[in-house]
Design a protein around this motif. Structure first.
Motif, short mmCIF file in Angstrom:
data_model
loop_
_atom_site.label_atom_id
_atom_site.label_comp_id
_atom_site.label_asym_id
_atom_site.label_seq_id
_atom_site.Cartn_x
_atom_site.Cartn_y
_atom_site.Cartn_z
N LEU A 50 34.58 74.64 -20.87
CA LEU A 50 34.86 75.98 -21.40
C LEU A 50 34.47 76.03 -22.88
N GLU A 52 34.09 76.91 -26.85
CA GLU A 52 35.08 77.28 -27.86
C GLU A 52 34.88 78.72 -28.31
N THR A 54 35.25 81.47 -31.29
CA THR A 54 35.30 81.38 -32.76
C THR A 54 36.45 82.21 -33.32
N THR B 30 38.69 75.74 -35.98
CA THR B 30 38.19 76.30 -34.72
C THR B 30 38.77 75.57 -33.52
N SER B 31 38.77 74.24 -33.57
CA SER B 31 39.29 73.49 -32.42
C SER B 31 40.80 73.71 -32.28
N PHE B 33 42.43 76.40 -33.27
CA PHE B 33 42.61 77.77 -32.77
C PHE B 33 42.36 77.82 -31.25
N ASN B 34 41.37 77.08 -30.78
CA ASN B 34 41.07 77.10 -29.35
C ASN B 34 42.19 76.51 -28.50
N TYR B 37 44.62 79.27 -28.41
CA TYR B 37 44.11 80.40 -27.61
C TYR B 37 44.23 80.09 -26.11
N ARG B 43 44.59 86.41 -28.86
CA ARG B 43 43.84 86.02 -30.05
C ARG B 43 44.67 86.05 -31.35
N ASP B 102 35.19 89.83 -25.36
CA ASP B 102 35.10 88.79 -26.38
C ASP B 102 33.63 88.52 -26.73
N ASN B 104 32.74 86.67 -29.27
CA ASN B 104 32.62 85.51 -30.14
C ASN B 104 32.14 84.25 -29.44
N GLN B 105 31.84 84.38 -28.16
CA GLN B 105 31.33 83.20 -27.48
C GLN B 105 29.87 82.99 -27.88
N ARG B 116 31.28 83.36 -15.77
CA ARG B 116 31.98 82.22 -15.17
C ARG B 116 33.08 81.72 -16.13
N ASN B 117 32.73 81.64 -17.40
CA ASN B 117 33.71 81.20 -18.41
C ASN B 117 34.91 82.15 -18.44
N ILE B 120 37.09 81.47 -15.59
CA ILE B 120 37.91 80.26 -15.80
C ILE B 120 39.08 80.58 -16.74
N ARG B 121 38.78 81.33 -17.79
CA ARG B 121 39.84 81.71 -18.72
C ARG B 121 40.93 82.52 -18.03
#
Lengths: 179, 175
Positions: A50, A52, A54, B30-31, B33-34, B37, B43, B102, B104-105, B116-117, B120-121
């Motif tokens: 998945l 990340e 931002t 970022t990591s 925050f993920n 999230y 968000r 979103d 921001n991907q 697909r992402n 999954i989310r």
């Protein structure tokens, strides 16, 4: 042939099995279990791949601001407490001889002085101080009598100590209210 | 000049250098925050919790073992902060339209991959909290069963069964 359970396949992929060899032996012979393992591996890969997302704002600035704010007040408070203690010690050192003198003169009196006597004594003391202050000359260093300098020093120091003490207590109280 | 290592920044931050800690935040935000999230699925709240994570971590910096990597440690702190947050507020998470919109991907991701992402989310977000927690800790924090049991304060058997059921649910939703 008994198939491997889903739980066992999960544990195998999670590296939580002590006896992996027997599972691998079965997988080599059983196409059905091997297919189920592959499906599970695909699911794992999908979850872990998945991407990340931002951030919409930078966190560094607000975090630094909070940390600075948090570390500033205790430093101020520590300084205040240290300053208060130091000034209290100075005040004690300065006033100790006077207190001792006053105590010595009070002890000799067996009966406590009346209110009138106390008032008269305070008044005469006040007049004495005023007299001393009125005789105070502008600081021409060699001419300043030691006692006058001490009195001024004494008064100013006490005023300073009281001021800092009050301000310090105000800071401490404000911090307690905040908490 | 080479960028300072995390270890150097931590040492400087311990000595009261706020700029050094700010650099650490920039590197790992970022990591972190993920993690927030994925757990919170919202968000704005995830950003707030990521910020909270760094503030809490700063106060624990003295006890941080410099032999360990800072990244995994701060992500675990983040997971812990978010799980506690969910536990205390018992938020019922429902995905809102933000996920669909979103932007921001990664821009290079294809439409299908993004779809697909998103799927999954949504599947992850639909899991009950205890299932989402074990998925986060196992798949993203790479914790062992024992570590998860310790972190979530649940028996080892619950870790196994929750993981198994969570994955089963995910597989069904992602068919």
């Amino acid at each position: 042939m008994n198939h491997l359970s889903d739980e066992l396949l999960n544990e195998y992929l999670d590296n939580a099995l002590s006896n992996r060899a027997s599972v691998e032996e079965h997988l080599a012979q059983c196409m059905d279990c091997a297919a189920r393992l592959t499906a599970l591996q695909t699911l794992f890969a999908e979850i872990e791949s998945l991407p990340e997302v931002t951030l919409s704002r930078d966190l560094a600035a607000p975090v630094m601001l909070k940390i600075k704010g948090a570390s500033l007040s205790p430093r101020w408070l520590t300084l205040t407490i240290v300053l208060q203690t130091a000034l209290a010690l100075i005040a004690i050192i300065i006033t100790a001889p006077l207190v001792k003198q006053f105590a010595a003169s009070s002890v000799s009196v067996l009966q406590p002085p009346s209110l009138t006597e106390v008032f008269i004594r305070l008044q005469s003391q006040w007049v004495l101080w005023l007299d001393m202050l009125s005789q105070l000359r502008m600081p021409v260093m060699p001419e300043i009598p030691i006692i006058e300098v001490s009195s001024l020093y004494f008064l100013l120091t006490l005023a300073g100590v009281s001021m800092v003490w009050l301000v310090g207590n105000g800071l401490l109280l404000r911090n307690q209210i905040k908490q | 000049m080479d960028a300072p290592l995390d270890r150097e920044l931590i040492l400087r931050a311990r000595r009261g250098d706020h700029e050094a800690y700010g650099e650490l935040v920039m590197r790992h935000q970022t990591s972190v925050f993920n993690v927030c999230y994925r757990i919170l699925q919202e968000r704005s709240e995830a950003e707030d919790m990521a910020q909270e994570t760094f503030i809490r971590a700063h106060s624990r910096l003295e006890s941080f073992d410099l032999e360990r990597a800072f990244g995994p440690w701060i992500r675990r702190v983040a997971a812990n902060v978010c799980l506690n947050q969910l536990e205390s507020h018992r938020i019922t998470v429902e995905l809102d339209d933000e996920h669909d919109a979103d932007e921001n991907q990664r821009p290079e991701a294809t439409y299908e991959a993004r779809e697909r992402n998103e799927q999954i989310r949504r599947a992850l977000a639909s899991l009950p909290l205890n299932y989402r927690a074990v998925i986060e800790l196992r798949h993203y924090q790479e914790m062992s069963y024992d570590e998860i049991a310790l972190e979530l304060k649940i028996p080892l058997s619950d870790v196994k069964s929750n993981l198994f059921r969570a994955r089963k649910l995910l597989a069904e939703k992602l068919k």
